[in-house]
Design an enzyme around this catalytic site. Sequence first.
Site, PDB file in Angstrom:
ATOM      1  N   GLU A 233       0.824  -1.200   0.000  1.00  0.00           N
ATOM      2  CA  GLU A 233       0.000   0.000   0.000  1.00  0.00           C
ATOM      3  C   GLU A 233       0.869   1.265   0.000  1.00  0.00           C
ATOM      4  OE1 GLU A 233      -2.829  -0.778   3.222  1.00  0.00           O
ATOM      5  OE2 GLU A 233      -4.020  -1.968   1.825  1.00  0.00           O
ATOM      6  N   ASP A 312      -8.024  -9.338   3.471  1.00  0.00           N
ATOM      7  CA  ASP A 312      -7.740  -8.228   4.377  1.00  0.00           C
ATOM      8  C   ASP A 312      -8.867  -8.108   5.403  1.00  0.00           C
ATOM      9  OD1 ASP A 312      -6.883  -5.921   5.538  1.00  0.00           O
ATOM     10  OD2 ASP A 312      -7.176  -4.627   3.801  1.00  0.00           O
ATOM     11  N   GLU A 340     -12.636  -2.866  11.626  1.00  0.00           N
ATOM     12  CA  GLU A 340     -12.684  -2.080  10.393  1.00  0.00           C
ATOM     13  C   GLU A 340     -13.817  -2.525   9.458  1.00  0.00           C
ATOM     14  OE1 GLU A 340      -9.027  -2.161   8.200  1.00  0.00           O
ATOM     15  OE2 GLU A 340      -9.837  -0.916   6.587  1.00  0.00           O
TER      16      GLU A 340
HETATM   17  C1  GCV Z   1      -2.688   0.260   8.433  1.00  0.00           C
HETATM   18  C2  GCV Z   1      -6.176  -2.255   5.414  1.00  0.00           C
HETATM   19  C3  GCV Z   1      -6.556  -0.994   6.137  1.00  0.00           C
HETATM   20  C4  GCV Z   1      -5.390  -0.042   6.286  1.00  0.00           C
HETATM   21  C5  GCV Z   1      -4.232  -0.797   6.940  1.00  0.00           C
HETATM   22  C6  GCV Z   1      -3.897  -1.996   6.066  1.00  0.00           C
HETATM   23  C7  GCV Z   1      -2.782  -2.846   6.650  1.00  0.00           C
HETATM   24  O1  GCV Z   1      -5.947  -2.014   4.055  1.00  0.00           O
HETATM   25  O2  GCV Z   1      -7.606  -0.373   5.459  1.00  0.00           O
HETATM   26  O3  GCV Z   1      -5.798   1.035   7.079  1.00  0.00           O
HETATM   27  O4  GCV Z   1      -3.108   0.032   7.103  1.00  0.00           O
HETATM   28  O5  GCV Z   1      -5.031  -2.811   5.966  1.00  0.00           O
HETATM   29  O6  GCV Z   1      -3.095  -3.843   7.272  1.00  0.00           O
HETATM   30  O7  GCV Z   1      -1.625  -2.522   6.469  1.00  0.00           O
END
Ligand code: GCV
Length: 605
Positions: A233, A312, A340
């Site tokens: 990411e 995820d 989340e």
């Molecule tokens: C901290 C998901 C979440 C992100 C998080 C990422 C990760 O994509 O939306 O906020 O980043 O996972 O686990 O690195």
Amino acid sequence: MNWEPCWLPAADVPETLRSPAQAARWELEQQNVESALSVQPQLGDAYEITDGPEGCRIMGGETGVLYGAHRLLFNRRVGLPLPVGMRAPAYPFRMLDHWDNLDGSVERGYAGKSLFFDNGDFSKDWPRLRAYARLLSSVGINVVCLNNINVQPCAQELITERFLPKVAELAEAFSVFGVRLMVSVDFSMPLSYGVPTADPLDDRVQAWWRERAALIYRYVPSLFGFLVKADSENRPGPYAYGRSHAQGANLLARALKPFGGRVVWRCFVYNCLQDWRDTHTDRPMAAYENFADLDGQFEDNVLLQMKHGPFDFQVREPISPLLLVMPHTAKAMEVQLTQEYTGQQIDLYAMQGMWDEISADLPRGTLSGVAAVANTGLSRCWTGHPFAQLNLFAFGLMAWQPMSSFKTVTRLWAQLTYSLQGVPLQTLTDSLLLSREIYEKYTAPLGLGWMVNPGHHYGPSPMGYEYSAWGTYHRADREAVGVDRTERGTGYLLQYPPALQARYRDPATCPEKLLLFFHRLPYGYRMRDGRTLIQRIYDNHMEGVWETRQMADKIQTLSAVLPEEVYQTVWERMEKQITNACEWRDVICNFFYRLSGVRDEKDRL
Ligand code: GCV
């Protein structure tokens, strides 16, 4: 103290405590329990509780006696017999990862602001910090990562002389409860400090990290190590230099090794810039593709941290196939307590059932650790939703003993926290036990996931991620929905050992809750109970709302037995959950109806 009940009796932790053994004595004294403590350092986290003519005795390592004291006190408070016998944790590393930023915000945090940071600096709320360390130790958590793995530029300073004295102070306070600290670091940090590259094979980079490690451990000799999100990411990583993740992780591991430090290296590596038209690239395959071949190439102080599922943290995913390979590498499974995708600590979602299912697929001895993304913050009850405490409690207990009865753990938490008995205890326990299935019914169907609002991830948006770059597609059209991940499709299935391939390959035998994760099926597909796929989707969503309402009715009966403030918070959230469930039902059902043109048999749309 002005926060709400949790599973520990309220008490101000004295500043004078210096060691876990002293903390154990203090815990026992608080509750007027007489027990001899015998510290045998070689026992580490393990302990043995015995009962004899002289009274009861806890023998354990320096941390073991503290864990033993908590266990004994839990049993005593709920009227269970003395837990005599020897106990040792299933996993040596029981980690909690905070996604806290230095400004006090928390990425994906639903429990208020950061416990650790405030306005660019460390929190000075020592009573609360000590209470937190105590809370974590009571369920056996022994490592805490302070800061977000998405390391913001200012957070790089955590491992500079500006902040290291403060990290040291916090590390000392947490060490009283046997909890070691870890920090998230930015792989490209040398670039910000005058080194022209962050290439792991470059001598200058290696020297920079060696010197940094020496500096860090001069201040914080007990630091557990670094947590790293690299090439993920948009975070920097070794791929920028044509190096592997083993080369990247080993760079840091070699720097930390002389000090006994570890590198916890995440495997959440995938292409987040995918073209949605590309139907060959399948995101769930990414972690395995990036890591499986590197088995045996990591330094022995590297721990690979793998998300429990291949995507995820969706509502339901199969076990990540990466957890089942790499026998020569130390591995930790990562779960997400912060909700989340699972209701954001508004909707109820008790997680242990999910972990039990994963643990059932993991051969014993596969893991060296477990890590959870924290669900805690400055909220008065620690976790935003008072009942979300259960997930933290259950995580700690699972790390000691995977697959303990979900019901027993839930009851224990409810009894310890609210002293419930009889019908109210049963009501709360039953509601929590059913909460995951209920949530699952009204959100994305049958293992699809990802039908959430982009960005904040609360509420439905069936096309929200469909034409995006994140690799998270359900590919619903007017005939069918889902992705064929068998060998006829993307081939993801082949990453599993034969027994799991056999379980998932055939839609007729694949667990229905994961049907659309593994298969692309027409709406008229007959489910095992004879209903069509689309009718099942409609029915599940209707049931989900109905069951949410039933759960709300049950929770209302607790108004007289829960502390008023707790009940108010719970009820406010319950009302929001009902609205959310209705929204999901209506959006998802209408989405499929409009696409397929197939009417609900019961004409409810
Ligand atoms: C901290 C998901 C979440 C992100 C998080 C990422 C990760 O994509 O939306 O906020 O980043 O996972 O686990 O690195």
